[in-house]
Enzyme design. Structure first.
Site, PDB file in Angstrom:
ATOM      1  N   ALA A   1       0.834  -1.201   0.000  1.00 36.74           N
ATOM      2  CA  ALA A   1       0.000   0.000   0.000  1.00 36.74           C
ATOM      3  C   ALA A   1       0.873   1.257   0.000  1.00 36.74           C
ATOM      4  CB  ALA A   1      -0.907  -0.001   1.226  1.00 36.74           C
TER       5      ALA A   1
ATOM      6  N   GLY B   1       1.602  -6.267   0.478  1.00 35.11           N
ATOM      7  CA  GLY B   1       0.362  -6.322  -0.273  1.00 35.11           C
ATOM      8  C   GLY B   1       0.420  -7.243  -1.475  1.00 35.11           C
TER       9      GLY B   1
ATOM     10  N   GLU C   1      -0.245 -10.574  -0.215  1.00 33.38           N
ATOM     11  CA  GLU C   1      -1.642 -10.692   0.199  1.00 33.38           C
ATOM     12  C   GLU C   1      -2.574 -10.898  -0.996  1.00 33.38           C
ATOM     13  OE1 GLU C   1      -2.267  -8.355   4.282  1.00 33.38           O
ATOM     14  OE2 GLU C   1      -1.266  -7.124   2.764  1.00 33.38           O
TER      15      GLU C   1
ATOM     16  N   GLU D   1       5.570  -6.731   6.926  1.00 29.70           N
ATOM     17  CA  GLU D   1       5.109  -5.503   7.577  1.00 29.70           C
ATOM     18  C   GLU D   1       5.665  -5.302   8.980  1.00 29.70           C
ATOM     19  OE1 GLU D   1       1.903  -6.538   4.540  1.00 29.70           O
ATOM     20  OE2 GLU D   1       3.267  -7.604   5.884  1.00 29.70           O
TER      21      GLU D   1
END
Length: 267
Positions: free
Chosen positions: A66, A120, A123, A142
């Protein structure tokens, strides 16, 4: 429709590629999420699309995480801590919703990873049904930034790897290459980077000639395993009954009794 940050390419046997092209780093932002969601909607209702491949035009990055600077900047403009926290929570939920659409898509979805898939990017790959990987590294990194995965990573990695291995991967912010990822079950197959597209094509076409409507219904039932067993069984029974609304059972059963291989592609 016209897309700016992705390319839709329809190939043989009903295989459609979504190529992410958001230079310089394929960062995930509102515009890209909007286009990905519109692509899912379009291809879900496209009767000629049987299998979807999610790939990248960037040879080194599958998908970056992100826009953290934008998220922090957006929250800093808000005065009260509770309002700022709510803003960030909504941003997290927005990404979760986008990636969930790939998991819910009633067609097989393949993540073709030929570059870094960290945060991300990992993910999104976890939300796909299959993960094929050539180069780069994959992981949820993260925690190394003092954050946690916020786009479904804590949930999907735990479902795929189990609690112990997911905690190791997330707590240590591990970045692993394809062979190790295959060994622990994070991806389905580590493939030769030099023949990456050919091997992804072969795998996707193998799925595409199968009973993809039945696959979509099986996927719906599999996705229900996060519910109670009784509710999951109900979803399975409804999905089983729904298979008979297509012509796939007649094709499959006829081929079985004739001792032939079923050709669902022409059904």
């Amino acid at each position: 429709m016209a897309y700016q940050l992705i390319e839709i390419e329809r190939r043989d046997k009903g295989v459609t590629w979504i190529q992410i092209d958001n230079p310089p780093a394929n960062a995930i932002g509102k515009e890209l999420m909007q286009e990905l969601e519109e692509a899912v909607e379009e291809l879900t209702h496209d009767s000629k699309t049987r299998v979807v491949v999610v790939a990248s035009k960037n040879s080194k990055i599958f998908l970056a995480g992100a826009d953290l600077k934008g998220m922090i900047s957006g929250s800093s403009d808000l005065v009260e801590d509770s309002i700022a926290d709510n803003f960030i929570e909504k941003e997290s939920a927005r990404m979760q919703s986008c990636f969930q659409k790939f998991q819910n898509m009633p067609k097989p979805v393949i993540a073709a990873i030929n570059g870094y898939a960290l945060g991300g990017g990992c993910e999104l790959a976890l939300a796909c049904d299959f993960r094929l990987m050539g180069g780069g590294k994959i992981g949820l990194t993260e925690v190394s930034l003092g954050l946690i995965p916020g786009a479904g990573g804590t949930q999907r990695m735990t479902q795929i790897l189990g609690r112990a291995k997911a905690m190791e991967m997330i707590f240590l912010a591990k970045k692993i290459e394809a062979k190790e990822a295959e060994k622990i079950g994070l991806i389905h197959r580590a493939i030769d980077r030099d023949n990456f597209e050919e091997e992804v094509t072969s795998f996707s076409e193998k799925l595409a000639i199968g009973a993809v409507k039945a696959m979509g219904l099986a996927k719906k039932a599999i996705n229900a395993t996060d519910k109670s067993l009784s509710e999951g069984l109900k979803v399975e029974a409804r999905a089983f009954a729904e298979t008979f609304s297509s012509d796939e059972p007649s094709i499959g059963l006829a081929a079985f009794f004739l001792k032939q291989k079923a050709n669902f592609l022409e059904g």
